[in-house]
Design a protein around this motif. Sequence first.
Motif, PDB file in Angstrom:
ATOM      1  N   GLY C 233      -7.422   5.007 -25.159  1.00 32.41           N
ATOM      2  CA  GLY C 233      -8.163   4.941 -26.412  1.00 32.41           C
ATOM      3  C   GLY C 233      -9.606   5.370 -26.167  1.00 32.41           C
ATOM      4  N   LEU C 234     -10.131   6.277 -27.040  1.00 33.19           N
ATOM      5  CA  LEU C 234     -11.494   6.776 -26.850  1.00 33.19           C
ATOM      6  C   LEU C 234     -12.512   5.655 -27.050  1.00 33.19           C
ATOM      7  CD1 LEU C 234     -11.258  10.220 -28.643  1.00 33.19           C
ATOM      8  CD2 LEU C 234     -12.089   9.907 -26.330  1.00 33.19           C
ATOM      9  N   GLY C 235     -13.511   5.595 -26.188  1.00 32.12           N
ATOM     10  CA  GLY C 235     -14.627   4.679 -26.422  1.00 32.12           C
ATOM     11  C   GLY C 235     -14.441   3.269 -25.907  1.00 32.12           C
ATOM     12  N   SER C 236     -13.423   3.017 -25.097  1.00 37.10           N
ATOM     13  CA  SER C 236     -13.237   1.662 -24.583  1.00 37.10           C
ATOM     14  C   SER C 236     -13.253   1.681 -23.057  1.00 37.10           C
ATOM     15  CB  SER C 236     -11.901   1.095 -25.098  1.00 37.10           C
ATOM     16  OG  SER C 236     -11.276   0.277 -24.130  1.00 37.10           O
ATOM     17  N   ILE C 237     -14.124   0.880 -22.455  1.00 38.54           N
ATOM     18  CA  ILE C 237     -14.261   0.898 -21.003  1.00 38.54           C
ATOM     19  C   ILE C 237     -13.014   0.323 -20.342  1.00 38.54           C
ATOM     20  CG2 ILE C 237     -15.506  -0.127 -19.058  1.00 38.54           C
ATOM     21  CD1 ILE C 237     -18.047   0.357 -20.404  1.00 38.54           C
ATOM     22  N   LYS C 238     -12.523  -0.789 -20.898  1.00 34.97           N
ATOM     23  CA  LYS C 238     -11.326  -1.402 -20.349  1.00 34.97           C
ATOM     24  C   LYS C 238     -10.150  -0.430 -20.450  1.00 34.97           C
ATOM     25  CE  LYS C 238      -9.188  -4.408 -22.849  1.00 34.97           C
ATOM     26  NZ  LYS C 238      -9.110  -5.552 -23.757  1.00 34.97           N
ATOM     27  N   GLY C 239     -10.027   0.216 -21.629  1.00 35.91           N
ATOM     28  CA  GLY C 239      -8.944   1.169 -21.839  1.00 35.91           C
ATOM     29  C   GLY C 239      -9.016   2.312 -20.837  1.00 35.91           C
ATOM     30  N   THR C 240     -10.247   2.742 -20.509  1.00 38.80           N
ATOM     31  CA  THR C 240     -10.413   3.836 -19.567  1.00 38.80           C
ATOM     32  C   THR C 240      -9.801   3.486 -18.212  1.00 38.80           C
ATOM     33  OG1 THR C 240     -12.464   4.378 -20.667  1.00 38.80           O
ATOM     34  CG2 THR C 240     -12.114   5.357 -18.514  1.00 38.80           C
ATOM     35  N   LEU C 241     -10.030   2.251 -17.788  1.00 35.93           N
ATOM     36  CA  LEU C 241      -9.508   1.835 -16.489  1.00 35.93           C
ATOM     37  C   LEU C 241      -7.974   1.803 -16.519  1.00 35.93           C
ATOM     38  CD1 LEU C 241     -10.708   1.066 -13.822  1.00 35.93           C
ATOM     39  CD2 LEU C 241     -10.755  -1.312 -14.536  1.00 35.93           C
ATOM     40  N   GLY C 267       2.509  13.795 -15.609  1.00 39.54           N
ATOM     41  CA  GLY C 267       1.336  13.180 -16.242  1.00 39.54           C
ATOM     42  C   GLY C 267       1.242  13.589 -17.708  1.00 39.54           C
ATOM     43  N   TYR C 268       1.405  14.893 -17.963  1.00 35.49           N
ATOM     44  CA  TYR C 268       1.283  15.377 -19.343  1.00 35.49           C
ATOM     45  C   TYR C 268       2.397  14.844 -20.221  1.00 35.49           C
ATOM     46  CZ  TYR C 268      -2.089  18.631 -17.417  1.00 35.49           C
ATOM     47  OH  TYR C 268      -3.165  19.180 -16.792  1.00 35.49           O
ATOM     48  N   MET C 269       3.594  14.734 -19.642  1.00 37.79           N
ATOM     49  CA  MET C 269       4.720  14.222 -20.421  1.00 37.79           C
ATOM     50  C   MET C 269       4.423  12.803 -20.906  1.00 37.79           C
ATOM     51  SD  MET C 269       7.007  16.379 -20.851  1.00 37.79           S
ATOM     52  CE  MET C 269       7.751  17.870 -20.251  1.00 37.79           C
ATOM     53  N   VAL C 270       3.921  11.986 -19.988  1.00 38.81           N
ATOM     54  CA  VAL C 270       3.579  10.619 -20.366  1.00 38.81           C
ATOM     55  C   VAL C 270       2.530  10.628 -21.486  1.00 38.81           C
ATOM     56  CG1 VAL C 270       2.441   8.506 -19.573  1.00 38.81           C
ATOM     57  CG2 VAL C 270       4.201   9.582 -18.171  1.00 38.81           C
ATOM     58  N   LEU C 271       1.574  11.540 -21.343  1.00 38.69           N
ATOM     59  CA  LEU C 271       0.544  11.681 -22.370  1.00 38.69           C
ATOM     60  C   LEU C 271       1.139  11.987 -23.729  1.00 38.69           C
ATOM     61  CD1 LEU C 271      -2.366  13.820 -21.073  1.00 38.69           C
ATOM     62  CD2 LEU C 271      -2.293  11.467 -21.788  1.00 38.69           C
ATOM     63  N   LEU C 272       2.021  12.990 -23.743  1.00 32.32           N
ATOM     64  CA  LEU C 272       2.605  13.399 -25.020  1.00 32.32           C
ATOM     65  C   LEU C 272       3.406  12.263 -25.629  1.00 32.32           C
ATOM     66  CD1 LEU C 272       3.834  17.070 -24.747  1.00 32.32           C
ATOM     67  CD2 LEU C 272       2.051  16.108 -26.176  1.00 32.32           C
ATOM     68  N   ILE C 273       4.108  11.548 -24.782  1.00 34.92           N
ATOM     69  CA  ILE C 273       4.909  10.440 -25.292  1.00 34.92           C
ATOM     70  C   ILE C 273       3.985   9.375 -25.888  1.00 34.92           C
ATOM     71  CG2 ILE C 273       6.465   8.567 -24.641  1.00 34.92           C
ATOM     72  CD1 ILE C 273       7.593  10.574 -22.506  1.00 34.92           C
ATOM     73  N   VAL C 274       2.919   9.054 -25.155  1.00 38.79           N
ATOM     74  CA  VAL C 274       1.969   8.072 -25.681  1.00 38.79           C
ATOM     75  C   VAL C 274       1.402   8.546 -27.017  1.00 38.79           C
ATOM     76  CG1 VAL C 274      -0.306   7.050 -25.341  1.00 38.79           C
ATOM     77  CG2 VAL C 274       1.329   7.082 -23.468  1.00 38.79           C
ATOM     78  N   LEU C 275       1.026   9.830 -27.066  1.00 40.56           N
ATOM     79  CA  LEU C 275       0.431  10.359 -28.289  1.00 40.56           C
ATOM     80  C   LEU C 275       1.416  10.341 -29.443  1.00 40.56           C
ATOM     81  CD1 LEU C 275      -1.828  13.369 -27.398  1.00 40.56           C
ATOM     82  CD2 LEU C 275      -2.438  11.248 -28.491  1.00 40.56           C
ATOM     83  N   ALA C 276       2.681  10.643 -29.136  1.00 42.78           N
ATOM     84  CA  ALA C 276       3.667  10.692 -30.204  1.00 42.78           C
ATOM     85  C   ALA C 276       3.927   9.294 -30.761  1.00 42.78           C
ATOM     86  CB  ALA C 276       4.959  11.315 -29.696  1.00 42.78           C
ATOM     87  N   ILE C 277       3.872   8.294 -29.877  1.00 42.70           N
ATOM     88  CA  ILE C 277       4.147   6.928 -30.331  1.00 42.70           C
ATOM     89  C   ILE C 277       2.903   6.287 -30.934  1.00 42.70           C
ATOM     90  CG2 ILE C 277       4.958   4.644 -29.632  1.00 42.70           C
ATOM     91  CD1 ILE C 277       6.361   6.052 -27.283  1.00 42.70           C
ATOM     92  N   ARG C 278       1.766   6.443 -30.218  1.00 47.21           N
ATOM     93  CA  ARG C 278       0.507   5.869 -30.708  1.00 47.21           C
ATOM     94  C   ARG C 278      -0.518   6.977 -30.821  1.00 47.21           C
ATOM     95  NH1 ARG C 278      -0.817   0.118 -30.667  1.00 47.21           N
ATOM     96  NH2 ARG C 278      -2.621   1.223 -31.435  1.00 47.21           N
ATOM     97  N   PRO C 279      -0.566   7.648 -31.991  1.00 48.71           N
ATOM     98  CA  PRO C 279      -1.434   8.834 -32.110  1.00 48.71           C
ATOM     99  C   PRO C 279      -2.911   8.568 -31.822  1.00 48.71           C
ATOM    100  CG  PRO C 279       0.083   8.702 -33.946  1.00 48.71           C
ATOM    101  CD  PRO C 279       0.209   7.412 -33.193  1.00 48.71           C
ATOM    102  N   GLY C 281      -3.902   6.442 -29.201  1.00 44.70           N
ATOM    103  CA  GLY C 281      -4.022   5.819 -27.888  1.00 44.70           C
ATOM    104  C   GLY C 281      -3.575   4.368 -27.920  1.00 44.70           C
ATOM    105  N   ILE C 282      -3.317   3.826 -26.740  1.00 40.53           N
ATOM    106  CA  ILE C 282      -2.775   2.474 -26.674  1.00 40.53           C
ATOM    107  C   ILE C 282      -3.787   1.449 -27.165  1.00 40.53           C
ATOM    108  CG2 ILE C 282      -1.973   0.663 -25.097  1.00 40.53           C
ATOM    109  CD1 ILE C 282      -0.671   2.824 -23.425  1.00 40.53           C
ATOM    110  N   PHE C 283      -5.038   1.619 -26.753  1.00 41.87           N
ATOM    111  CA  PHE C 283      -6.069   0.667 -27.164  1.00 41.87           C
ATOM    112  C   PHE C 283      -6.891   1.168 -28.338  1.00 41.87           C
ATOM    113  CE2 PHE C 283      -5.236  -0.380 -22.733  1.00 41.87           C
ATOM    114  CZ  PHE C 283      -5.000  -1.734 -22.843  1.00 41.87           C
ATOM    115  N   GLY C 284      -6.544   2.347 -28.873  1.00 44.62           N
ATOM    116  CA  GLY C 284      -7.341   2.923 -29.947  1.00 44.62           C
ATOM    117  C   GLY C 284      -7.083   2.203 -31.252  1.00 44.62           C
ATOM    118  N   LYS C 285      -8.083   2.234 -32.123  1.00 42.85           N
ATOM    119  CA  LYS C 285      -7.882   1.646 -33.445  1.00 42.85           C
ATOM    120  C   LYS C 285      -7.216   2.679 -34.331  1.00 42.85           C
ATOM    121  CE  LYS C 285     -12.047  -0.994 -32.865  1.00 42.85           C
ATOM    122  NZ  LYS C 285     -12.905  -0.066 -32.168  1.00 42.85           N
ATOM    123  N   ALA C 286      -6.382   2.216 -35.219  1.00 41.87           N
ATOM    124  CA  ALA C 286      -5.649   3.144 -36.081  1.00 41.87           C
ATOM    125  C   ALA C 286      -6.590   3.809 -37.079  1.00 41.87           C
ATOM    126  CB  ALA C 286      -4.557   2.393 -36.832  1.00 41.87           C
TER     127      ALA C 286
END
Lengths: 302, 238, 286
Positions: C233-241, C267-279, C281-286
């Motif tokens: 999720g953009l903008g979160s320090i914890k999320g970055t780690l 790595g990219y596959m995991v990214l795409l899957i994350v993006l497809a499920i949570r557009p 990011g995991i910690f991003g706000k909707a």
Amino acid sequence: MGVLTAALGTVPLWGSDYLVLFFFLFCLYLTVAQMWNLLAGYSGLISLGQQVFLGIGGYSVAVMGNYYGLNVLLSILAGGFFSVLLALFMSLFIFRMKGVYFSIGTWIFAEILMIWFSNWSFVKYGTGLFIKTNPPLSTNETFYIAFVLGVGSVALVYFIMRSRLGLGLMAMRDNEDVSETMGVQVFRYKLYCFLIAAFITGMAAGVFYIFQVFVQPYKAFSIDWTVKLVFIVIIGGIGTIEGPIVGALILVFLSQVLADYFSVSLLILGAIAIAVILLAPKGIMGTLQAKLGFEILSPRRK
Amino acid sequence: MQRELALKVDNINVFYGEFHALWDVSLEVEPQQIISVIGTNGSGKSTLLNAIAGLLQPRGGDVELFGEKISGMQPHQTVVRGVSLVPEGRRVFGRLTVYENLIMGAYTPRARKRRSTVLRMVYDLFPRLHERRNQLASTMSGGEQQMLAIGRALMSEPKLLLCDEISLGLAPLIIKDIYKKLEEINRQGVAILLVEQDINRSLKACQYAHVMLEGKVVLSGNPASLTLEEVKRAYFGV
Amino acid sequence: MIDLAQPIINGLLLGGLYAVIALGLSTIFGIVRVVNLAHGDMVILGSYLSLAFCMWLGLNPLWTILLVAPIMFCVGFLIQSVLFNRVLGKGMEPPLLMAFGISIIVQNFLLLVFTSDARALKSDLSMMTISLGEINISLLYLLNFLIGLAVILGLRQFFRKTFLGRAIRAASDDVVAAKLVGANTSSIYAYAMGIAALTAAVAGVLVGMTFIFYPHTGPQYLIIAFGVVIIGGLGSIKGTLVGGFILAMAQLLGAHFFGPGYQLLCGYMVLLIVLAIRPNGIFGKA
């Protein structure tokens, strides 16, 4: 306009080989940039992954020509066709993403294909493929194909913007609230634009790599392509039909003039890009239009 | 001898793009005074405060603070000179604690030097803020957030406090309490320009009132001389 | 199981490095709301600056952090105040192209000065390992992890405890309110970019000590940074780690199961899957 187009179309008859090359590159960059403009300037889709279609187009002509002996024009069309298929598949993922995420998503797709192709024996891994066309094309013939694409892309965007699709896009761009209430339709409009851009970009890529004679994953799927497109469109004027024309002319001119000083030429490109954003954020044509109050190729109906 | 004015707004005009939001608005605030501007939503009263604070630039006219021209300045320049705005909707820093919000209020170098003294004064004025000093601002009630917004504005030791709709959405008891605090602040020598939709409340608190309608001042007078009928008619424009 | 422990431990350690690479990108997005496409190039600029100091002063690359970080802070500060601040609030495209322009300039400046040769920051550390039973831990990876963690925790403390850090958080919370208390938001943004560049410099030195680099390597790290912030999720320090750990783990496990050629791909596959499920990011706000 007509005179200029005719002059451009007949370059092989009156111009030197150098001029043919120059305008060949101009036409192709114009085509691809005009498509990026359709996405970024008119549909609000800032794709950083257009190189994915350039790679697919390039590999299509190589594979179709070398392995299956398909006619060159059909191979080029196949490049467009495969690009549309890929775009459809991509849309399943990236059309769920908004803004920056969309941009990054497209780029990641391009990176994935780069890695895939460089690990795929069918296309000779990272070494790349030579391109043999059937039948072999002369320089002039490739030029004419590029010319048709270049003029065609401008005409296409012009007519799209005057169609219902274009009106929808304009409404979306001018008013966010309108686009909110149009939900499904917005999605469909954007998807159409994405597919159209993929189709034309894939074909233009085929022509480009026929001219290059060689296609290799690290170049074909490189973000450098999109950097150039962004440069062309923003310098020229994003969201204007004339913008990419002016921008492509500047890019090809600069890269030819400074060809001997490769890295310096790119340094200068970067500096020009920054200067234009600071001084004329709407690009050359956008700023001219605002100052003079007229458009040569107005997409708005009178 | 000419009397000294805390604030003099002289014929200012403000535009949003093509939209003409303020038309030749003038008013004066003397030191020690509380002045009210009353008007409905969209009458231009928030625009007026934003223009004084420097968030908006008037296209014509002047704003003077204790004789110094402040129109054309940015907010960080007007704050240094003693203007402080309690914005509409409170706008506390939600992800900062109460204490951090107050610290941010003392942003200018001069205020930073006197921070601990002023902080104690603010805590004295609003003991609730002291109790909640380590709490995130977003987790507080509306009334507490309003106290925080006022406290934060006081941290820069303003000479002129601009208050934008401080009673909006609050319970009557809390509003009463907050107005009492405003009068206390005023007694300590801060001039106050108050913007409200609540006619009764602001007429009671002020020494002089202006009614705004569609970007213009349509009625002015001291509360004693204005009849409620008169004010209401001007307020609704009927 | 023991053969899985190796990629998991390496993934954890590499994740710390990835998190530092992404830190600046995430910070700037959270504060200035600009996606700095030149971030990867700032990282590589850090690597080359370190290389220059190594060659010139004969320092160990690790010590050059002390020189490179402040220089990059100034670079970031200047880039923001002279360039980015002037195109804020004009839509998404101008800052984007500005970043592209900076990216092109940095890459080709490096090409001009350092040629296109592959470079590396050599140190004795690169060969050392600690053995725990059958697991080998590269000392360099461990160092990356520790320094990375230190930078991240340090930044967190900075944002929490210092006046400037609080001001930066305030401005990212509500920019109008920040202006009203007297903050000059342009200068706050400049400091924020300076800090982002400083973290990029640390990342650059570590990257340079760990991998080879070229003038055009920047975008590669930009994409890694993107990957990390997309997952976290953009903008979160914890999320970055967390994002750093997940991405690195996905890559190394992918390489473990499918071969090194597929490391990036996984790595990219995991990214795409994350993006497809949570557009967002995991910690991003909707």
